[in-house]
Motif scaffolding. Structure first.
Motif, PDB file in Angstrom:
ATOM      1  N   PHE A 109       0.827  -1.210   0.000  1.00 16.50           N
ATOM      2  CA  PHE A 109       0.000   0.000   0.000  1.00 16.50           C
ATOM      3  C   PHE A 109       0.856   1.253   0.000  1.00 16.50           C
ATOM      4  CE2 PHE A 109      -2.673  -3.296   1.907  1.00 16.50           C
ATOM      5  CZ  PHE A 109      -3.842  -3.138   1.174  1.00 16.50           C
ATOM      6  N   GLU A 110       0.417   2.234  -0.773  1.00 15.79           N
ATOM      7  CA  GLU A 110       1.102   3.530  -0.866  1.00 15.79           C
ATOM      8  C   GLU A 110       0.219   4.544  -0.138  1.00 15.79           C
ATOM      9  OE1 GLU A 110       1.281   5.652  -4.784  1.00 15.79           O
ATOM     10  OE2 GLU A 110       3.046   4.342  -4.983  1.00 15.79           O
ATOM     11  N   THR A 111       0.742   5.195   0.891  1.00 17.70           N
ATOM     12  CA  THR A 111      -0.070   6.110   1.697  1.00 17.70           C
ATOM     13  C   THR A 111       0.432   7.542   1.574  1.00 17.70           C
ATOM     14  OG1 THR A 111      -0.496   4.329   3.279  1.00 17.70           O
ATOM     15  CG2 THR A 111      -0.966   6.549   4.045  1.00 17.70           C
ATOM     16  N   SER A 112      -0.514   8.481   1.421  1.00 19.11           N
ATOM     17  CA  SER A 112      -0.149   9.900   1.419  1.00 19.11           C
ATOM     18  C   SER A 112      -1.153  10.673   2.273  1.00 19.11           C
ATOM     19  CB  SER A 112      -0.124  10.456  -0.007  1.00 19.11           C
ATOM     20  OG  SER A 112      -1.367  10.238  -0.655  1.00 19.11           O
ATOM     21  N   THR A 113      -0.746  11.818   2.799  1.00 15.52           N
ATOM     22  CA  THR A 113      -1.645  12.624   3.635  1.00 15.52           C
ATOM     23  C   THR A 113      -1.860  13.997   2.995  1.00 15.52           C
ATOM     24  OG1 THR A 113       0.224  13.324   4.990  1.00 15.52           O
ATOM     25  CG2 THR A 113      -1.043  11.439   5.788  1.00 15.52           C
ATOM     26  N   HIS A 114      -3.040  14.576   3.276  1.00 14.79           N
ATOM     27  CA  HIS A 114      -3.486  15.751   2.515  1.00 14.79           C
ATOM     28  C   HIS A 114      -4.187  16.801   3.384  1.00 14.79           C
ATOM     29  CE1 HIS A 114      -2.545  13.632  -1.268  1.00 14.79           C
ATOM     30  NE2 HIS A 114      -2.855  12.568  -0.561  1.00 14.79           N
ATOM     31  N   GLY A 115      -3.584  17.183   4.479  1.00 16.84           N
ATOM     32  CA  GLY A 115      -4.113  18.299   5.271  1.00 16.84           C
ATOM     33  C   GLY A 115      -5.109  17.898   6.343  1.00 16.84           C
ATOM     34  N   TYR A 116      -5.422  18.879   7.199  1.00 16.41           N
ATOM     35  CA  TYR A 116      -6.278  18.631   8.369  1.00 16.41           C
ATOM     36  C   TYR A 116      -7.718  19.089   8.151  1.00 16.41           C
ATOM     37  CZ  TYR A 116      -2.146  17.365  11.007  1.00 16.41           C
ATOM     38  OH  TYR A 116      -1.010  16.706  11.437  1.00 16.41           O
ATOM     39  N   PHE A 117      -8.642  18.289   8.682  1.00 13.14           N
ATOM     40  CA  PHE A 117     -10.074  18.561   8.542  1.00 13.14           C
ATOM     41  C   PHE A 117     -10.778  18.169   9.845  1.00 13.14           C
ATOM     42  CE2 PHE A 117      -8.530  18.142   4.277  1.00 13.14           C
ATOM     43  CZ  PHE A 117      -9.328  18.976   3.499  1.00 13.14           C
ATOM     44  N   ALA A 118     -12.018  18.628  10.000  1.00 16.79           N
ATOM     45  CA  ALA A 118     -12.839  18.232  11.160  1.00 16.79           C
ATOM     46  C   ALA A 118     -13.985  17.347  10.670  1.00 16.79           C
ATOM     47  CB  ALA A 118     -13.394  19.467  11.861  1.00 16.79           C
ATOM     48  N   PHE A 119     -14.218  16.224  11.349  1.00 19.81           N
ATOM     49  CA  PHE A 119     -15.297  15.290  11.004  1.00 19.81           C
ATOM     50  C   PHE A 119     -15.932  14.752  12.268  1.00 19.81           C
ATOM     51  CE2 PHE A 119     -13.221  15.169   6.919  1.00 19.81           C
ATOM     52  CZ  PHE A 119     -14.226  14.807   6.016  1.00 19.81           C
ATOM     53  N   VAL A 120     -17.205  14.345  12.162  1.00 16.65           N
ATOM     54  CA  VAL A 120     -17.827  13.603  13.268  1.00 16.65           C
ATOM     55  C   VAL A 120     -17.235  12.200  13.248  1.00 16.65           C
ATOM     56  CG1 VAL A 120     -19.986  14.920  13.296  1.00 16.65           C
ATOM     57  CG2 VAL A 120     -19.821  12.900  11.842  1.00 16.65           C
ATOM     58  N   PRO A 121     -17.209  11.494  14.395  1.00 16.67           N
ATOM     59  CA  PRO A 121     -16.625  10.150  14.437  1.00 16.67           C
ATOM     60  C   PRO A 121     -17.426   9.146  13.600  1.00 16.67           C
ATOM     61  CG  PRO A 121     -16.985  11.023  16.659  1.00 16.67           C
ATOM     62  CD  PRO A 121     -17.693  11.928  15.709  1.00 16.67           C
ATOM     63  N   PHE A 122     -16.699   8.174  13.050  1.00 17.59           N
ATOM     64  CA  PHE A 122     -17.317   7.066  12.297  1.00 17.59           C
ATOM     65  C   PHE A 122     -17.930   6.105  13.309  1.00 17.59           C
ATOM     66  CE2 PHE A 122     -16.664   3.026   9.741  1.00 17.59           C
ATOM     67  CZ  PHE A 122     -17.669   3.304   8.823  1.00 17.59           C
ATOM     68  N   VAL A 123     -19.238   5.832  13.186  1.00 20.39           N
ATOM     69  CA  VAL A 123     -19.900   4.924  14.137  1.00 20.39           C
ATOM     70  C   VAL A 123     -20.444   3.705  13.410  1.00 20.39           C
ATOM     71  CG1 VAL A 123     -20.489   6.678  15.851  1.00 20.39           C
ATOM     72  CG2 VAL A 123     -22.061   6.245  13.956  1.00 20.39           C
TER      73      VAL A 123
END
Length: 204
Positions: free
Chosen positions: A190-204
């Motif tokens: 797997f090739e992983t990259s990151t793309h900045g910060y965001f706000a989200f509600v938790p995954f339930v």
């Protein structure tokens, strides 16, 4: 007028023209629950029922850009909500392919299904189901997107990607922040990259 303003803002924020065209085709006012119609094209997240939110248009557009969608793909969305991002993805796919969207909350799934039908997106499968381990019934997928904050990613989800498939999700880094993460499945891993910060509600 408001919609035009939003599209111009997204363009200035670096969203691709193809994604902007998809957003232009979707009547967001049909997907915002009890919020007033004039808020539909503001570039902000909006509260919806069951303590959930509909993400701001920029966040939806950014994630869709990262997915590199094209017609004919098989796509899985985890956290379907009101159906809005599924509608934008379907437009980006030129309404060709398969799109499965899972929503855990029965009331929200019912609303999302009604919204999609009202907007003319009857080919999208919005299903009431727990998606914490993906949706093996129709795997493998070309693209998987998770529309809520994930602290621990289940390996079953990455296993459901085809080779060269892409997963996009907000990885929870602290109580209030997530880092947008993109995983591409290659023959050798797997090739992983990151793309900045965001706000989200938790995954339930």
């Amino acid at each position: 007028m408001e919609k035009e303003k939003l599209l111009q803002t997204l363009s200035k924020q670096g969203i691709t023209e193809e994604t902007i065209q998809a957003i232009a085709k979707v009547p967001r006012e049909l997907f915002i629950g009890n919020n007033t119609p004039e808020t539909a094209y503001k570039n902000i997240a909006l509260p919806i029922d069951y303590d959930q939110t509909i993400s701001q248009p920029y966040t939806v557009a950014y994630m869709i850009d990262l997915l590199e969608l094209s017609p004919g793909k098989k796509v899985l969305e985890l956290g379907g909500g009101t159906g809005y991002s599924a509608a934008v993805m379907w437009e980006k796919m030129k309404r060709q392919g398969e799109l499965y969207s899972l929503e855990l909350i029965p009331g929200l799934q019912k609303t999302g299904k009604q919204n999609l039908a009202k907007a003319g997106y009857k080919e999208i499968h919005l299903i009431c189901k727990d998606g914490k381990k993906g949706y093996p019934e129709h795997a493998p997928y070309d693209r998987v997107v998770i529309a809520a904050a994930v602290s621990t990613l289940a390996k079953e989800i990455t296993e459901q990607l085809k080779e060269e498939g892409i997963l996009v999700f907000p990885q929870q880094t602290s109580q209030n922040a997530c880092i947008m993460t993109k995983i591409k499945k290659k023959k050798q891993g797997f090739e992983t990259s990151t793309h900045g910060y965001f706000a989200f509600v938790p995954f339930v």
